[in-house]
Design an enzyme around this catalytic site. Structure first.
Site, PDB file in Angstrom:
ATOM      1  N   ARG A  28      -8.544  -0.611   4.695  1.00  0.00           N
ATOM      2  CA  ARG A  28      -7.639   0.412   4.131  1.00  0.00           C
ATOM      3  C   ARG A  28      -6.286  -0.197   3.776  1.00  0.00           C
ATOM      4  O   ARG A  28      -5.601   0.304   2.900  1.00  0.00           O
ATOM      5  CB  ARG A  28      -7.409   1.526   5.158  1.00  0.00           C
ATOM      6  CG  ARG A  28      -8.626   2.356   5.434  1.00  0.00           C
ATOM      7  CD  ARG A  28      -8.266   3.499   6.328  1.00  0.00           C
ATOM      8  NE  ARG A  28      -7.220   4.320   5.701  1.00  0.00           N
ATOM      9  CZ  ARG A  28      -6.567   5.300   6.313  1.00  0.00           C
ATOM     10  NH1 ARG A  28      -6.843   5.587   7.555  1.00  0.00           N
ATOM     11  NH2 ARG A  28      -5.649   5.989   5.675  1.00  0.00           N
ATOM     12  N   CYS A  75      -4.450  13.472  13.075  1.00  0.00           N
ATOM     13  CA  CYS A  75      -4.844  12.105  12.757  1.00  0.00           C
ATOM     14  C   CYS A  75      -4.758  11.320  14.041  1.00  0.00           C
ATOM     15  O   CYS A  75      -4.063  11.721  14.977  1.00  0.00           O
ATOM     16  CB  CYS A  75      -3.912  11.585  11.672  1.00  0.00           C
ATOM     17  SG  CYS A  75      -3.454   9.893  11.786  1.00  0.00           S
ATOM     18  N   ASP A  81       4.835   0.695  11.936  1.00  0.00           N
ATOM     19  CA  ASP A  81       3.622   0.056  11.408  1.00  0.00           C
ATOM     20  C   ASP A  81       3.497  -1.415  11.826  1.00  0.00           C
ATOM     21  O   ASP A  81       2.506  -2.066  11.500  1.00  0.00           O
ATOM     22  CB  ASP A  81       3.580   0.163   9.877  1.00  0.00           C
ATOM     23  CG  ASP A  81       3.346   1.593   9.404  1.00  0.00           C
ATOM     24  OD1 ASP A  81       2.975   2.444  10.241  1.00  0.00           O
ATOM     25  OD2 ASP A  81       3.541   1.864   8.210  1.00  0.00           O
ATOM     26  N   LYS A 112       0.837  -1.209   0.000  1.00  0.00           N
ATOM     27  CA  LYS A 112       0.000   0.000   0.000  1.00  0.00           C
ATOM     28  C   LYS A 112       0.869   1.255   0.000  1.00  0.00           C
ATOM     29  O   LYS A 112       0.652   2.183  -0.778  1.00  0.00           O
ATOM     30  CB  LYS A 112      -0.905   0.004   1.236  1.00  0.00           C
ATOM     31  CG  LYS A 112      -1.533   1.358   1.536  1.00  0.00           C
ATOM     32  CD  LYS A 112      -2.415   1.339   2.767  1.00  0.00           C
ATOM     33  CE  LYS A 112      -1.732   1.600   4.074  1.00  0.00           C
ATOM     34  NZ  LYS A 112      -1.453   3.014   4.372  1.00  0.00           N
ATOM     35  N   ASN A 113       1.872   1.290   0.885  1.00  0.00           N
ATOM     36  CA  ASN A 113       2.634   2.527   1.062  1.00  0.00           C
ATOM     37  C   ASN A 113       3.644   2.784  -0.055  1.00  0.00           C
ATOM     38  O   ASN A 113       4.297   3.819  -0.074  1.00  0.00           O
ATOM     39  CB  ASN A 113       3.313   2.540   2.440  1.00  0.00           C
ATOM     40  CG  ASN A 113       2.288   2.729   3.543  1.00  0.00           C
ATOM     41  OD1 ASN A 113       1.130   3.036   3.264  1.00  0.00           O
ATOM     42  ND2 ASN A 113       2.700   2.533   4.776  1.00  0.00           N
ATOM     43  N   ARG A 139       1.150  14.826  13.380  1.00  0.00           N
ATOM     44  CA  ARG A 139       1.596  14.709  11.998  1.00  0.00           C
ATOM     45  C   ARG A 139       1.570  16.044  11.229  1.00  0.00           C
ATOM     46  O   ARG A 139       0.781  16.228  10.296  1.00  0.00           O
ATOM     47  CB  ARG A 139       0.768  13.638  11.265  1.00  0.00           C
ATOM     48  CG  ARG A 139       0.855  12.290  11.950  1.00  0.00           C
ATOM     49  CD  ARG A 139       0.038  11.238  11.258  1.00  0.00           C
ATOM     50  NE  ARG A 139       0.762  10.546  10.221  1.00  0.00           N
ATOM     51  CZ  ARG A 139       0.212   9.690   9.376  1.00  0.00           C
ATOM     52  NH1 ARG A 139      -1.070   9.429   9.440  1.00  0.00           N
ATOM     53  NH2 ARG A 139       0.920   9.078   8.458  1.00  0.00           N
TER      54      ARG A 139
HETATM   55  C1  EPZ Z   1       4.371   6.995   6.270  1.00  0.00           C
HETATM   56  O1  EPZ Z   1       3.615   8.065   6.798  1.00  0.00           O
HETATM   57  C2  EPZ Z   1       3.445   5.813   6.184  1.00  0.00           C
HETATM   58  N1  EPZ Z   1       2.310   6.145   5.322  1.00  0.00           N
HETATM   59  C3  EPZ Z   1       2.954   5.455   7.585  1.00  0.00           C
HETATM   60  O2  EPZ Z   1       2.152   4.293   7.489  1.00  0.00           O
HETATM   61  C4  EPZ Z   1       4.154   5.140   8.472  1.00  0.00           C
HETATM   62  O3  EPZ Z   1       3.700   4.893   9.792  1.00  0.00           O
HETATM   63  C5  EPZ Z   1       5.105   6.336   8.476  1.00  0.00           C
HETATM   64  O4  EPZ Z   1       5.481   6.669   7.118  1.00  0.00           O
HETATM   65  C6  EPZ Z   1       6.390   6.067   9.261  1.00  0.00           C
HETATM   66  O5  EPZ Z   1       7.029   4.949   8.744  1.00  0.00           O
HETATM   67  C7  EPZ Z   1       2.427   5.966   4.008  1.00  0.00           C
HETATM   68  O6  EPZ Z   1       3.465   5.620   3.472  1.00  0.00           O
HETATM   69  C8  EPZ Z   1       1.205   6.222   3.191  1.00  0.00           C
HETATM   70  P1  EPZ Z   1       6.426  10.398   8.238  1.00  0.00           P
HETATM   71  P2  EPZ Z   1       4.164   9.541   6.763  1.00  0.00           P
HETATM   72  O7  EPZ Z   1       6.311  11.694   7.523  1.00  0.00           O
HETATM   73  O8  EPZ Z   1       4.986   9.729   5.549  1.00  0.00           O
HETATM   74  C9  EPZ Z   1       6.754  13.724  11.654  1.00  0.00           C
HETATM   75  C10 EPZ Z   1       0.207   2.963   7.829  1.00  0.00           C
HETATM   76  O9  EPZ Z   1      -0.296   2.436   8.854  1.00  0.00           O
HETATM   77  N2  EPZ Z   1       6.612  14.755  10.619  1.00  0.00           N
HETATM   78  O10 EPZ Z   1       7.613   9.549   7.979  1.00  0.00           O
HETATM   79  O11 EPZ Z   1       3.008  10.437   6.972  1.00  0.00           O
HETATM   80  C11 EPZ Z   1       5.493  12.906  11.850  1.00  0.00           C
HETATM   81  O12 EPZ Z   1       4.573  13.572  12.671  1.00  0.00           O
HETATM   82  C12 EPZ Z   1       0.746   4.394   7.857  1.00  0.00           C
HETATM   83  O13 EPZ Z   1       0.269   2.404   6.745  1.00  0.00           O
HETATM   84  C13 EPZ Z   1       6.833  16.073  10.968  1.00  0.00           C
HETATM   85  O14 EPZ Z   1       7.141  16.391  12.135  1.00  0.00           O
HETATM   86  O15 EPZ Z   1       5.103   9.546   8.042  1.00  0.00           O
HETATM   87  C14 EPZ Z   1       6.063  11.639  12.471  1.00  0.00           C
HETATM   88  O16 EPZ Z   1       6.272  11.852  13.847  1.00  0.00           O
HETATM   89  C15 EPZ Z   1       0.401   5.150   9.094  1.00  0.00           C
HETATM   90  N3  EPZ Z   1       6.693  17.040  10.017  1.00  0.00           N
HETATM   91  C16 EPZ Z   1       7.402  11.491  11.782  1.00  0.00           C
HETATM   92  O17 EPZ Z   1       7.716  12.776  11.216  1.00  0.00           O
HETATM   93  C17 EPZ Z   1       6.369  16.747   8.727  1.00  0.00           C
HETATM   94  O18 EPZ Z   1       6.271  17.678   7.908  1.00  0.00           O
HETATM   95  C18 EPZ Z   1       7.456  10.468  10.660  1.00  0.00           C
HETATM   96  O19 EPZ Z   1       6.356  10.678   9.795  1.00  0.00           O
HETATM   97  C19 EPZ Z   1       6.184  15.394   8.358  1.00  0.00           C
HETATM   98  C20 EPZ Z   1       6.303  14.409   9.331  1.00  0.00           C
END
Ligand code: EPZ
Length: 430
Positions: free
Chosen positions: A409, A126, A317, A22-23, A131
């Protein structure tokens, strides 16, 4: 609303085909906005999030055709989808669509790169944490974009002549912001060097697909990625990589129930840290010519401590699923979540099945119990929901998992895959 009914106690035996990730599928689909040619993706999983993104891309002008017939491949299924975006008809991604799925915010990268402007709704909070999107804003600003927040939207504008390559180092690792920088910089003028980039396999998959479309990206999979901008991208054909989270989830289910299952079509190198944790818990895991074989025949589940981290660390995850496994361990284990600040919603639901878990800040202490007992449960995110399924497979009696739309999902044909391995799992529609 659908529910999943599980009667626990059966060992899992057989073959589970692993779907496309998915991701990886989501950013790959979004990459179709970068070209007026056709991007063909194979092995796209049939999931609610994919369907939602199809609607969102349609809104921007992407013409989408799904292979009418599902191809049977070995024991699994895959879908091939063709995406063609001759012209972008709308550079706005509205709140109604973006609020349903955070990844849809990522359209900001290709819209800005190809059209020079984008108006994208902020995704909002969320269930698993706040996030924010500060890293996307800073990264795109480094490429010369003007980013303004107005009425819950980000208005992004590229300089005249398009985005400009630059050096930018993320202060924190972000998968989504790395995807967006890759897509934006692919069409920028000059060279971009991204420091502290996410190293997740899904980032590598996106870079490979973009390179097949004519991009010049090097270093994906390491923390420094270099992108030499090109003036246009073409179409390509790309196969979505196997889902490492689905792989780890079923491996943990087998470790939980005992049994012998081959996870077909997947690769161990996508999740070594998680597989090592499952091995230490007592399962045997070997790579085979078709995938990964997981065996646990008797013996206690041993307690194992894990800390979530960006790749190649233990994936957030899989945190909930591993906690489900640890509820039945023969001792005390600790799980620390470092990526999201509120990703422990499964704790109180696992407790309904008899688990003993206490929380202290970002660390959960799990005291293994001899037996879990079935109960009605519900969870508010995808991975938490599937952790309840894993616990239910090992619990005595009936577990009813409510709000199944979370599972839909991210897990393709979950009940069918488990049933074929001997589990008693069925979907109940009211
Ligand atoms: C991706 O989300 C995945 N989603 C998530 O999977 C996964 O948990 C996550 O990466 C971490 O591995 C998809 O790929 C669609 P991040 P993403 O930006 O990209 C912070 C699932 O269950 N952050 O790497 O949204 C954020 O709050 C999902 O399939 C900022 O601070 O995650 C988090 O603490 C859920 N500022 C950390 O970085 C920003 O601008 C990592 O988030 C962006 C992120």
């Amino acid at each position: 609303m659908d529910r999943i009914r599980i009667v626990g106690g059966n060992e899992l035996k057989g073959v589970i085909p692993i779907s496309g990730a998915k991701n990886a599928a989501l950013p790959l689909m979004i990459a179709s906005l970068l070209t007026s040619d056709t991007l063909t993706l194979e092995n796209v999983p049939h999931l609610a999030d994919v369907e939602q993104l199809i609607r969102i891309l349609g809104n921007h002008g992407v013409d989408i055709s799904v292979n009418g017939r599902r191809e049977k491949q070995g024991e699994g299924y895959s879908r091939t989808i063709h995406f063609t975006c001759r012209t972008i008809v709308d550079t706005t991604a509205p709140y109604e669509l973006v609020s349903k799925m955070r990844a849809s915010f990522w359209v900001i990268g290709p819209l800005l790169a190809r059209e020079g402007r984008a108006r994208v709704s902020l995704p909002g909070g969320c269930a698993i944490g706040t996030r924010p999107v500060d890293l996307f804003i800073e990264g795109l600003q480094a490429l010369g974009a003007t980013m303004e927040i107005d009425g819950g939207y980000i208005n992004a504008t590229a300089p005249k002549g398009g985005l400009i390559g630059a050096r930018y180092t993320f202060p924190k690792v972000s998968v989504g912001a790395t995807h967006v920088m890759l897509m934006a910089a692919a069409l920028a003028r000059g060279t971009t060097v991204i420091g502290n980039a996410a190293r997740e396999p899904e980032v590598v998959d996106l870079a490979e697909c973009l390179n097949a479309m004519g991009a010049r990206i090097q270093g994906a999979g390491t923390s420094t990625i270099t992108i030499e901008g090109v003036s246009a991208l073409s179409g390509a054909r790309h196969r979505v990589l196997p889902d490492r989270i689905e792989t780890g989830t079923y491996a943990m289910a087998v470790a939980m129930t005992g049994g012998d299952v081959t996870l077909e079509g997947t690769r161990a190198d996508l999740l070594e840290t998680a597989l090592e944790a499952i091995r230490r818990a007592g399962a045997e895991i070997t790579s085979t010519s078709t995938g990964i074989r997981v065996v646990r025949s008797g013996g206690l589940i041993k307690p194992v401590d894990v800390v979530t981290d960006p790749f190649p660390g233990f994936p957030t995850d899989l945190q909930a699923q591993f906690m489900a496994l640890m509820t039945r361990s023969s001792g005390v284990s600790h799980i620390t979540e470092t990526i999201f600040e509120n990703r422990f919603m499964h704790v109180q639901e696992l407790a309904r099945l008899g688990a003993k878990i206490s929380l202290s800040g970002q660390t959960a202490k799990i005291e293994g119990v001899q037996r879990l007992r079935g109960a009605p449960v519900m969870a508010t995110d995808l991975r938490a929901s599937v952790s309840l399924v894993i616990a239910g497979l090992a619990a005595e009696g009936e577990t009813m998992v409510n709000r199944v739309y979370h599972l839909d999902r991210g897990f393709e044909r979950l009940e069918e895959k488990l049933t074929r391995c001997g589990a008693t799992v069925e979907r109940v529609s009211d």
